[in-house]
Motif scaffolding. Sequence first.
Motif, PDB file in Angstrom:
ATOM      1  N   SER A  86       5.819  -3.023  -3.602  1.00  0.00           N
ATOM      2  CA  SER A  86       5.281  -3.066  -2.240  1.00  0.00           C
ATOM      3  C   SER A  86       4.440  -1.834  -1.969  1.00  0.00           C
ATOM      4  N   ILE A  87       3.572  -1.960  -0.990  1.00  0.00           N
ATOM      5  CA  ILE A  87       2.778  -0.834  -0.521  1.00  0.00           C
ATOM      6  C   ILE A  87       3.319  -0.430   0.848  1.00  0.00           C
ATOM      7  N   GLU A  88       3.532   0.860   1.028  1.00  0.00           N
ATOM      8  CA  GLU A  88       4.229   1.365   2.208  1.00  0.00           C
ATOM      9  C   GLU A  88       3.270   1.449   3.394  1.00  0.00           C
ATOM     10  N   TRP A  89       3.482   0.559   4.354  1.00  0.00           N
ATOM     11  CA  TRP A  89       2.593   0.430   5.509  1.00  0.00           C
ATOM     12  C   TRP A  89       2.489   1.749   6.272  1.00  0.00           C
ATOM     13  N   SER A  90       3.582   2.456   6.431  1.00  0.00           N
ATOM     14  CA  SER A  90       3.546   3.688   7.224  1.00  0.00           C
ATOM     15  C   SER A  90       2.705   4.775   6.566  1.00  0.00           C
ATOM     16  N   ILE A 119      -0.562  -5.273 -17.477  1.00  0.00           N
ATOM     17  CA  ILE A 119       0.526  -5.637 -16.569  1.00  0.00           C
ATOM     18  C   ILE A 119      -0.073  -6.177 -15.277  1.00  0.00           C
ATOM     19  N   GLU A 120       0.310  -7.402 -14.920  1.00  0.00           N
ATOM     20  CA  GLU A 120      -0.199  -8.082 -13.726  1.00  0.00           C
ATOM     21  C   GLU A 120       0.532  -7.557 -12.492  1.00  0.00           C
ATOM     22  N   PRO A 121      -0.195  -7.057 -11.487  1.00  0.00           N
ATOM     23  CA  PRO A 121       0.485  -6.617 -10.267  1.00  0.00           C
ATOM     24  C   PRO A 121       0.713  -7.768  -9.294  1.00  0.00           C
ATOM     25  N   MET A 122       1.866  -7.761  -8.650  1.00  0.00           N
ATOM     26  CA  MET A 122       2.123  -8.604  -7.491  1.00  0.00           C
ATOM     27  C   MET A 122       2.456  -7.659  -6.342  1.00  0.00           C
ATOM     28  N   LEU A 123       1.711  -7.765  -5.243  1.00  0.00           N
ATOM     29  CA  LEU A 123       1.895  -6.848  -4.120  1.00  0.00           C
ATOM     30  C   LEU A 123       2.660  -7.506  -2.986  1.00  0.00           C
ATOM     31  N   THR A 124       3.613  -6.761  -2.441  1.00  0.00           N
ATOM     32  CA  THR A 124       4.320  -7.165  -1.233  1.00  0.00           C
ATOM     33  C   THR A 124       3.831  -6.294  -0.081  1.00  0.00           C
ATOM     34  N   LEU A 125       3.454  -6.932   1.011  1.00  0.00           N
ATOM     35  CA  LEU A 125       2.946  -6.182   2.161  1.00  0.00           C
ATOM     36  C   LEU A 125       4.073  -5.549   2.981  1.00  0.00           C
ATOM     37  N   LEU A 126       5.086  -6.337   3.304  1.00  0.00           N
ATOM     38  CA  LEU A 126       6.151  -5.848   4.181  1.00  0.00           C
ATOM     39  C   LEU A 126       7.493  -6.042   3.493  1.00  0.00           C
ATOM     40  N   HIS A 127       8.035  -4.946   2.959  1.00  0.00           N
ATOM     41  CA  HIS A 127       9.351  -4.969   2.327  1.00  0.00           C
ATOM     42  C   HIS A 127      10.308  -4.166   3.209  1.00  0.00           C
ATOM     43  N   GLY A 161      -7.811  -6.217  -3.197  1.00  0.00           N
ATOM     44  CA  GLY A 161      -7.768  -7.611  -3.603  1.00  0.00           C
ATOM     45  C   GLY A 161      -8.555  -7.960  -4.850  1.00  0.00           C
ATOM     46  N   ALA A 162      -9.556  -7.173  -5.205  1.00  0.00           N
ATOM     47  CA  ALA A 162     -10.336  -7.496  -6.402  1.00  0.00           C
ATOM     48  C   ALA A 162      -9.483  -7.432  -7.661  1.00  0.00           C
ATOM     49  N   ASP A 163      -8.387  -6.661  -7.609  1.00  0.00           N
ATOM     50  CA  ASP A 163      -7.539  -6.484  -8.785  1.00  0.00           C
ATOM     51  C   ASP A 163      -6.133  -7.055  -8.610  1.00  0.00           C
ATOM     52  N   VAL A 164      -5.903  -7.824  -7.535  1.00  0.00           N
ATOM     53  CA  VAL A 164      -4.574  -8.383  -7.277  1.00  0.00           C
ATOM     54  C   VAL A 164      -4.721  -9.877  -7.009  1.00  0.00           C
ATOM     55  N   ARG A 165      -4.009 -10.678  -7.804  1.00  0.00           N
ATOM     56  CA  ARG A 165      -4.033 -12.135  -7.596  1.00  0.00           C
ATOM     57  C   ARG A 165      -2.836 -12.631  -6.815  1.00  0.00           C
ATOM     58  N   PHE A 166      -1.697 -11.974  -6.964  1.00  0.00           N
ATOM     59  CA  PHE A 166      -0.437 -12.482  -6.410  1.00  0.00           C
ATOM     60  C   PHE A 166       0.044 -11.584  -5.279  1.00  0.00           C
ATOM     61  N   TRP A 167       0.383 -12.221  -4.159  1.00  0.00           N
ATOM     62  CA  TRP A 167       0.776 -11.491  -2.959  1.00  0.00           C
ATOM     63  C   TRP A 167       2.029 -12.107  -2.352  1.00  0.00           C
ATOM     64  N   CYS A 168       2.933 -11.252  -1.914  1.00  0.00           N
ATOM     65  CA  CYS A 168       4.024 -11.650  -1.023  1.00  0.00           C
ATOM     66  C   CYS A 168       3.734 -11.026   0.334  1.00  0.00           C
ATOM     67  N   CYS A 218      -9.689 -12.350  -0.218  1.00  0.00           N
ATOM     68  CA  CYS A 218      -9.454 -12.530  -1.659  1.00  0.00           C
ATOM     69  C   CYS A 218      -9.456 -14.014  -2.012  1.00  0.00           C
ATOM     70  N   PRO A 219     -10.591 -14.640  -2.111  1.00  0.00           N
ATOM     71  CA  PRO A 219     -10.616 -16.049  -2.502  1.00  0.00           C
ATOM     72  C   PRO A 219      -9.876 -16.248  -3.825  1.00  0.00           C
ATOM     73  N   GLY A 220      -9.028 -17.247  -3.860  1.00  0.00           N
ATOM     74  CA  GLY A 220      -8.249 -17.493  -5.071  1.00  0.00           C
ATOM     75  C   GLY A 220      -6.909 -16.796  -5.118  1.00  0.00           C
ATOM     76  N   ALA A 221      -6.605 -15.992  -4.099  1.00  0.00           N
ATOM     77  CA  ALA A 221      -5.308 -15.320  -4.068  1.00  0.00           C
ATOM     78  C   ALA A 221      -4.174 -16.337  -4.027  1.00  0.00           C
ATOM     79  N   GLN A 222      -3.084 -16.019  -4.701  1.00  0.00           N
ATOM     80  CA  GLN A 222      -1.863 -16.817  -4.671  1.00  0.00           C
ATOM     81  C   GLN A 222      -0.865 -16.116  -3.760  1.00  0.00           C
ATOM     82  N   ILE A 223      -0.413 -16.809  -2.727  1.00  0.00           N
ATOM     83  CA  ILE A 223       0.327 -16.167  -1.635  1.00  0.00           C
ATOM     84  C   ILE A 223       1.648 -16.878  -1.405  1.00  0.00           C
ATOM     85  N   GLY A 224       2.687 -16.095  -1.162  1.00  0.00           N
ATOM     86  CA  GLY A 224       3.982 -16.640  -0.791  1.00  0.00           C
ATOM     87  C   GLY A 224       4.789 -15.594  -0.064  1.00  0.00           C
TER      88      GLY A 224
END
Length: 437
Positions: A86-90, A119-127, A161-168, A218-224
């Motif tokens: 995850s990336i720390e919003w604060s 290594i493929e990154p998957m980013l979480t916005l709010l953990h 987003g140019a380097d991240v395909r998968f997002w939570c 990010c067109p093509g992003a996979q989101i869940g």
Amino acid sequence: MDDPSFQSIPANPFITPVPTDFLWGVATAAYQVEGHTSGNDWARFETIPGMIKGGARSGAAADHWNRVSEDVGLIKALGANAHRFSIEWSRLEPAPGHWDQRAWDHYADEIAQLRAVGIEPMLTLLHFTLPGWLAERGGLVAEEFPQRLESFAAEAGRRLGADVRFWCTLNEPNVQMFYGYVNGLWPPGLRDKALAVRAFAGLLRGHALAARALRAACPGAQIGAAMHLVVAEPLRRWWPLDRLATRLLETGFNWAFYDSIQRGALQLRLPGFPVLDEAMAELAGSADFVGVNFYRRHLVRFAPEAPTMVELRSGPGPLSDAGVEIHPQGLLTILRRVWNRYQLPVMITENGVADAAGRLRGPYLRSHAYAMAWAMAEGIPVKGYFHWSLLDNFEWTDGYTLRFGLYGVDFATQERRWGPGAEEFRRLAALLAAQRP
């Protein structure tokens, strides 16, 4: 296919070939490993006496903020090809509308380092953690929360987003609602059913708007969203009220979030809680996959004295250090139920065990990989597995009392130590790699 036996797990649990793009990775969360964060609601919550076991503070945690290169090397040494973090919003928005360029550069560099070693990154916005300024204005129940999360998602998509395909978009919104607003054990520490429903609605709205912003950037992003899903079984199968309580738990905890996405409406119905039923067109189609965080089975007893009218007990199987039953067949059960209910691809976004001695983690990994492979053999499209966790870390209200890491951490020196679970993870990674052309 007959159901598998979990009494004897094959040395190679992958009973069916996995796709060439299958993600075999590890997971972390910013606040739990980075350290040196004081601007969010959790840092403030820790100062309340009695909230964290042993009076612990997150402090430096595993010092990942200063050890990114070292830890990327550790991920590579495991044979993983993906990392969910995850990336720390604060850090990134320390004040409303103020973006910290150095923090964004830090995460961009981390992503670049991961990609450089395959290594493929998957980013979480709010953990779980909210910026302190947003918490002060109401947090999840603030009218502005969904739009604030949308803005954060748009900025993350534009910058990373140019380097991240998968997002939570969210991690375990069901847990955040129940612990923050029903039993009051997490920030904001409230026990208010009306506010709990408002928080759930805020998380749903935030997810929908954040997904929209990510798709635009990010067109093509996979989101869940990553959901904490439990196997729930009645304690007394013969007792109708235990069976009813089990259905209530599953409906309100496991399924309400993705049911709302599927129906394009904010919906929650729990006994004693205000009813939520509100159309929101943006929810429909806002998820490309279901994130499954699987840890446990609950035996459920009807308990009218409890806030949610249920009492939860552990099953009879072996227990982790956290007192959680180890029940790998439950992962197969959950994967079947998710697929039958939503017909969406699945990511196992978390799965792990508290095991300080390191004796359980290898068999745990192998047995849960077997459950996952069985589901895939049945045609369930599981796209990835992320083990919790890369490192020992700060485990929320459990502080530093539980150890989930493939790498043990000496928090006095920050030394990382290879454990038997890491060896098994690497062995399984090699088996997967051997299947690929």
